[in-house]
Design a protein around this motif. Structure first.
Motif, PDB file in Angstrom:
ATOM      1  N   MET A 119       3.006   1.857  -2.143  1.00  0.00           N
ATOM      2  CA  MET A 119       3.182   2.253  -3.549  1.00  0.00           C
ATOM      3  C   MET A 119       2.182   3.350  -3.926  1.00  0.00           C
ATOM      4  O   MET A 119       2.593   4.417  -4.364  1.00  0.00           O
ATOM      5  CB  MET A 119       3.115   1.031  -4.462  1.00  0.00           C
ATOM      6  CG  MET A 119       4.301   0.088  -4.270  1.00  0.00           C
ATOM      7  SD  MET A 119       4.179  -1.458  -5.186  1.00  0.00           S
ATOM      8  CE  MET A 119       4.420  -0.886  -6.862  1.00  0.00           C
ATOM      9  N   PRO A 120       0.875   3.139  -3.733  1.00  0.00           N
ATOM     10  CA  PRO A 120      -0.033   4.274  -3.970  1.00  0.00           C
ATOM     11  C   PRO A 120       0.181   5.433  -3.006  1.00  0.00           C
ATOM     12  O   PRO A 120       0.062   6.588  -3.405  1.00  0.00           O
ATOM     13  CB  PRO A 120      -1.431   3.665  -3.796  1.00  0.00           C
ATOM     14  CG  PRO A 120      -1.250   2.326  -3.215  1.00  0.00           C
ATOM     15  CD  PRO A 120       0.133   1.879  -3.525  1.00  0.00           C
ATOM     16  N   ARG A 121       0.516   5.151  -1.756  1.00  0.00           N
ATOM     17  CA  ARG A 121       0.655   6.246  -0.790  1.00  0.00           C
ATOM     18  C   ARG A 121       1.805   7.182  -1.179  1.00  0.00           C
ATOM     19  O   ARG A 121       1.679   8.394  -1.121  1.00  0.00           O
ATOM     20  CB  ARG A 121       0.854   5.685   0.625  1.00  0.00           C
ATOM     21  CG  ARG A 121      -0.413   5.013   1.157  1.00  0.00           C
ATOM     22  CD  ARG A 121      -0.229   4.448   2.543  1.00  0.00           C
ATOM     23  NE  ARG A 121      -0.594   5.410   3.572  1.00  0.00           N
ATOM     24  CZ  ARG A 121       0.245   5.894   4.465  1.00  0.00           C
ATOM     25  NH1 ARG A 121       1.500   5.507   4.475  1.00  0.00           N
ATOM     26  NH2 ARG A 121      -0.176   6.751   5.364  1.00  0.00           N
ATOM     27  N   MET A 181       0.822  -1.218   0.000  1.00  0.00           N
ATOM     28  CA  MET A 181       0.000   0.000   0.000  1.00  0.00           C
ATOM     29  C   MET A 181       0.857   1.270   0.000  1.00  0.00           C
ATOM     30  O   MET A 181       0.350   2.358  -0.256  1.00  0.00           O
ATOM     31  CB  MET A 181      -0.925   0.023   1.227  1.00  0.00           C
ATOM     32  CG  MET A 181      -1.970  -1.061   1.219  1.00  0.00           C
ATOM     33  SD  MET A 181      -3.014  -0.971  -0.245  1.00  0.00           S
ATOM     34  CE  MET A 181      -2.719  -2.581  -0.965  1.00  0.00           C
ATOM     35  N   THR A 232       2.953   7.525  -4.133  1.00  0.00           N
ATOM     36  CA  THR A 232       2.555   8.165  -5.394  1.00  0.00           C
ATOM     37  C   THR A 232       1.680   9.386  -5.096  1.00  0.00           C
ATOM     38  O   THR A 232       1.770  10.404  -5.783  1.00  0.00           O
ATOM     39  CB  THR A 232       1.813   7.154  -6.290  1.00  0.00           C
ATOM     40  OG1 THR A 232       2.669   6.015  -6.481  1.00  0.00           O
ATOM     41  CG2 THR A 232       1.477   7.738  -7.655  1.00  0.00           C
ATOM     42  N   ILE A 233       0.859   9.292  -4.057  1.00  0.00           N
ATOM     43  CA  ILE A 233       0.051  10.443  -3.641  1.00  0.00           C
ATOM     44  C   ILE A 233       0.973  11.582  -3.187  1.00  0.00           C
ATOM     45  O   ILE A 233       0.751  12.748  -3.521  1.00  0.00           O
ATOM     46  CB  ILE A 233      -0.933  10.044  -2.511  1.00  0.00           C
ATOM     47  CG1 ILE A 233      -1.973   9.058  -3.045  1.00  0.00           C
ATOM     48  CG2 ILE A 233      -1.618  11.283  -1.917  1.00  0.00           C
ATOM     49  CD1 ILE A 233      -2.819   8.374  -1.987  1.00  0.00           C
TER      50      ILE A 233
END
Lengths: 304, 316
Positions: free
Chosen positions: A179-181, A177, A183-184
């Motif tokens: 990875m998206p965090r 998780m 990216t945010i």
């Protein structure tokens, strides 16, 4: 084994130990086998002075080489859950964490710092490969998010320097998780109109390379660094072939259009200052090169 | 049917039932109905208790069961007017990740997911559901399309992971996955992801950075395969069972950790025993998710998605 042996003693040892005298005064260059004297190596930013091989550079030295006069402020990072899965392989994850904390004196594998770079405030998030291979779990994800927040608050560019084998298995899908965090975090910097630059160092692989590390406005890499998604061994086992020399190196990625430039360590600071200057539309002052000017000498356009 | 090791007791009972049925049909005319009935209920009970108490490693096996419904089955079962769209406009077409336009219960949407294939030929064609950069670039393209026409995006995740190969590395597997995650986050339309089998690491999250993430009861979602984890941390793949347990990769564990939103129940004995029922359950859950976001503005949908991922792990 108790908290005194695990935590207190190593920390005291780390404090008492003189940092100027390494255990080995000499070390061998992994590339050309030349014997390198520690003081000369230090002066040369851990680059072999015979063959230019870039040895790993610890985070503190890295920060010193980047900021004006080697001065910077380290940001406090949020505390995250210790061992949320109660993960145990041959060893408990909580014990591994303790060991790495004692060994490195850090809470986790990331350091966030900010300070002037050529007079321009820059936020730097750097991975400590010595802390569990620089692997990315919740603490690292939160570190990158913190770095992004400081960059936005200070209207400063963000430089991230990964050195990581990838996601931290001991945090299971929670590490996935990140990875998206992360990216945010990158999105937040980009939305604020601020530059986001990545310096890929040895190694940058797995979940780290497949998220924030490949999303830079500008992608730099250190000479010889191993960069890729899948590890060499996994690929060799899949295709049942030996991989060619130079596969997944910084230079290989440059040849394939995946990074903008491979930068020698000695040129890094000047390159960053030049790029940030242009992207932040800083007016040129004659002093704005390696000789660090006072912060007030540089005019930064206010962001609207 | 392909049977798993732990299903043996059920298998034996089913064998007995078949035998009795055969006997009662023969000329002797012995009435075996009661016995068959008894065995049937026993078989069902055994199947139920087996599937209620699956270990993590057994769930890993079910999630990879070759006869589980795959992407193509879901398309046939719940999407009308499916119109596949091909190619990444840069290098090639990747048949490991299929996508296109279609109507889900009447609504036009973009749907995509990994297809593992169901026999040797189709498995090779779809590269066992392991996408190369082209697959993830096609996914990005399709998300752009969805965004432009305000269509919801439905993704069905079923992959061991992104393909580890020389060409995939050369063409930027990392960058393709990273950009795909970024694209998911930028969508101004709802995106709903359902893990229908294996949710393998970066190859899964690339299309599962979604407003709603659902998992079928016997699917898995993990940062690394238990075998890979075992060979690194235990130095031997023989410890895959321990790794499966430690990684907390089951739907139940991930719901507890706040990583997924809902668990979709499977038919008795797993989705492989009743495709139609499994596909309907998935469809029902997706419809519910879409309805929850029906009235929301695009900016709100995007902001909530971001907030949801930012909050993951905060309460642990």
């Amino acid at each position: 084994m108790n908290w005194i042996t695990n935590i207190v003693r190593p920390k005291i040892r780390a404090l008492v130990k003189s940092k100027d005298v390494p255990d080995n005064m000499w070390q061998k260059c992994p590339e050309c086998d030349a014997m390198l004297f520690h003081r000369d190596l230090d002066k040369n930013m851990n680059v072999c002075y015979h063959c230019d091989y870039h040895l790993k550079l610890d985070v503190d030295s890295r920060m010193k080489t980047l900021f004006d006069k080697g001065k910077y402020t380290t940001a406090e990072l949020p505390k995250t859950a210790n061992d949320p899965l109660k993960f145990k392989d041959r060893k408990k994850y909580s014990d591994r964490l303790k060991e790495h904390r004692a060994k490195t004196g850090r809470d986790d594998a990331i350091v966030v710092a900010h300070g002037p770079m050529g007079g321009q405030t820059v936020v730097v998030a750097a991975f400590d490969f010595k802390f569990q291979g620089g692997s990315m779990g919740s603490a690292v994800g939160d570190g990158i998010l913190t770095a992004a927040r400081i960059a936005v608050q200070q209207n400063a560019p963000l430089l991230v320097i990964p050195a990581s084998g990838g996601a931290r298995m001991q945090e299971g899908a929670l590490s996935l998780m990140q990875m998206p965090r992360t990216t945010i975090a990158v999105e937040q910097v980009k939305e604020a109109g601020l530059p986001y630059v990545v310096l890929l160092t040895d190694p940058t692989t797995g979940g780290v390379s497949a998220s924030f590390a490949m999303l830079g406005d500008i992608q730099m890499a250190e000479p010889g660094a191993q960069i890729g998604f899948a590890g060499r061994r996994v690929i060799e086992e899949t295709i049942r072939e030996q991989l060619p020399d130079g596969f997944q190196t910084a230079e290989y990625l440059q040849d394939h259009g995946m990074v903008d430039m491979v930068v020698h360590r000695k040129d890094l600071r000047d390159t960053l200052i030049r790029i940030f200057g242009m992207l932040m539309k800083t007016e040129i002052k004659k002093t704005a090169k390696s000789e660090a000017p006072a912060k007030d000498d540089i005019v930064v356009e206010e962001k609207k | 049917m392909h049977h798993l090791e732990f299903e043996k007791p059920v298998l034996e009972l089913e064998g007995k039932i078949a035998e009795l049925q055969h006997m009662s049909q023969s000329d002797d005319g012995v009435d075996m109905d009661d016995e068959i009935k008894r065995l049937r209920s026993k078989a069902e009970k055994t199947l139920r208790s087996t599937y209620q108490n699956l270990s993590a490693q057994e769930i890993v096996q079910v999630s990879r069961h070759p006869e589980r419904p795959h992407f193509g089955d879901y398309i046939k079962g719940m999407i009308e007017a499916f119109t596949p769209l091909a190619g990444d406009r840069t290098f090639g077409e990747d048949e490991a990740l299929i996508g296109g336009l279609g109507r889900f219960r009447g609504r036009p949407c973009v749907i995509m997911g990994q297809e593992k294939g169901s026999d040797t030929e189709s498995r090779i064609k779809h590269n066992f559901g392991m996408a190369r950069p082209e697959g993830y670039r096609k996914a990005q393209r399709l998300m752009d399309l969805a965004d432009r026409f305000k269509l919801p995006v439905l993704t069905l995740v079923d992959t061991a992971g992104a393909y580890p190969g020389v060409g995939a590395e050369e063409r930027g597997q990392s960058e393709a996955i990273a950009k795909s995650i970024e694209k998911c986050l930028r969508l101004n339309t709802p995106i709903i992801s359902t893990i229908i089998g294996e949710g393998g690491s970066g190859g899964a999250i690339a299309i599962a950075t979604a407003n709603k993430v659902y998992m079928l009861e016997n699917s898995i979602y993990s940062v690394i395969s238990p075998e890979g984890c075992a060979s690194i941390l235990w130095r031997s793949a023989d410890y895959a069972k321990d790794a499966a347990e430690a990684l907390k990769l089951t739907a139940k564990d991930l719901k507890k950790l706040g990583i997924i939103d809902e668990i979709i129940s499977e038919p008795l004995g797993g989705a492989q025993r009743d495709h139609t029922a499994a596909i309907k359950s998935v469809g029902d859950q997706i419809e519910k998710g879409l309805k929850e976001m029906d009235e929301l503005d695009g900016m709100v949908i995007r902001a909530r998605r971001r907030q949801k991922f930012l909050e993951i792990g905060n309460d642990l």
